[in-house]
Design a protein around this motif. Structure first.
Motif, short mmCIF file in Angstrom:
data_model
loop_
_atom_site.label_atom_id
_atom_site.label_comp_id
_atom_site.label_asym_id
_atom_site.label_seq_id
_atom_site.Cartn_x
_atom_site.Cartn_y
_atom_site.Cartn_z
N VAL A 15 4.94 10.11 6.24
CA VAL A 15 4.12 9.18 5.48
C VAL A 15 4.39 9.39 4.00
O VAL A 15 4.39 10.52 3.52
CB VAL A 15 2.62 9.40 5.78
CG1 VAL A 15 1.76 8.48 4.93
CG2 VAL A 15 2.34 9.20 7.26
N ILE A 16 4.70 8.29 3.31
CA ILE A 16 4.94 8.38 1.86
C ILE A 16 3.98 7.45 1.13
O ILE A 16 3.47 6.50 1.70
CB ILE A 16 6.40 8.04 1.49
CG1 ILE A 16 6.73 6.60 1.87
CG2 ILE A 16 7.37 9.01 2.13
CD1 ILE A 16 8.02 6.10 1.27
N GLU A 17 3.78 7.77 -0.11
CA GLU A 17 2.94 6.93 -0.97
C GLU A 17 3.87 6.03 -1.78
O GLU A 17 4.64 6.50 -2.59
CB GLU A 17 2.11 7.83 -1.89
CG GLU A 17 0.95 7.14 -2.54
CD GLU A 17 -0.16 6.77 -1.55
OE1 GLU A 17 -0.68 5.65 -1.69
OE2 GLU A 17 -0.47 7.57 -0.66
N GLY A 18 3.84 4.73 -1.51
CA GLY A 18 4.70 3.79 -2.21
C GLY A 18 3.90 2.86 -3.10
O GLY A 18 2.68 2.98 -3.18
N ARG B 187 0.17 3.61 1.22
CA ARG B 187 0.77 4.57 2.15
C ARG B 187 1.65 3.83 3.15
O ARG B 187 1.31 2.76 3.62
CB ARG B 187 -0.32 5.32 2.88
CG ARG B 187 -1.13 6.20 1.96
CD ARG B 187 -2.16 6.93 2.74
NE ARG B 187 -1.49 7.96 3.52
CZ ARG B 187 -1.78 9.26 3.48
NH1 ARG B 187 -2.76 9.66 2.73
NH2 ARG B 187 -1.12 10.12 4.20
N GLU B 188 2.79 4.45 3.43
CA GLU B 188 3.77 3.83 4.31
C GLU B 188 4.32 4.87 5.26
O GLU B 188 4.63 5.98 4.85
CB GLU B 188 4.92 3.31 3.44
CG GLU B 188 5.44 1.97 3.81
CD GLU B 188 6.56 1.58 2.86
OE1 GLU B 188 7.62 1.21 3.38
OE2 GLU B 188 6.38 1.65 1.63
N GLU B 189 4.42 4.54 6.50
CA GLU B 189 5.03 5.46 7.47
C GLU B 189 6.48 5.04 7.69
O GLU B 189 6.74 3.87 7.99
CB GLU B 189 4.27 5.45 8.78
CG GLU B 189 4.75 6.53 9.71
CD GLU B 189 3.85 6.73 10.92
OE1 GLU B 189 4.37 7.21 11.93
OE2 GLU B 189 2.65 6.40 10.84
N ILE B 190 7.38 5.99 7.51
CA ILE B 190 8.80 5.69 7.71
C ILE B 190 9.39 6.66 8.73
O ILE B 190 9.01 7.84 8.77
CB ILE B 190 9.61 5.76 6.39
CG1 ILE B 190 9.50 7.14 5.76
CG2 ILE B 190 9.16 4.71 5.42
CD1 ILE B 190 10.46 7.37 4.63
N PRO B 191 10.28 6.18 9.57
CA PRO B 191 10.92 7.09 10.53
C PRO B 191 11.93 7.99 9.82
O PRO B 191 12.60 7.57 8.88
CB PRO B 191 11.62 6.15 11.50
CG PRO B 191 11.79 4.87 10.76
CD PRO B 191 10.70 4.81 9.73
N VAL B 192 11.99 9.23 10.24
CA VAL B 192 12.92 10.19 9.66
C VAL B 192 13.74 10.79 10.79
O VAL B 192 13.21 11.18 11.82
CB VAL B 192 12.16 11.32 8.91
CG1 VAL B 192 13.12 12.38 8.41
CG2 VAL B 192 11.36 10.74 7.77
#
Length: 83
Positions: A2-5, A9-14
């Motif tokens: 989860v990143i703060e954009g 907040r945005e969840e991105i696959p890693v």
């Protein structure tokens, strides 16, 4: 992850590097096959050749240093305790 954009907040696959390599090396599509060929034909042979040359250079440097030492110098690895 989860990143703060800018939009909140945005969840991105890693994908970890090891996972990406595993997927690519085991993949059967055209892009994966091209990657596999490149790794096997260019990357690994080059890395092995470079490592071999590095090892030879390191060995030569060690021998050169040893030849400049006192003739009475005994390397630590040959000393034994309690014997």
């Amino acid at each position: 992850m989860v990143i703060e954009g800018p939009g909140g907040r945005e969840e991105i696959p890693v994908v970890r590097e090891s996972g990406m390599l595993r997927l690519t090396l085991l993949g059967k599509n055209e892009h994966a096959r091209a990657f596999q060929r490149w790794v096997l034909r260019e990357v690994l042979p080059s890395a092995l050749h470079d490592e071999s040359q590095y090892g030879e250079e390191k060995l030569r440097a060690q021998k050169d240093r040893a030849s400049r030492r006192s003739p009475h110098h005994v390397p630590r690895t040959t000393l034994r305790r309690g014997g």
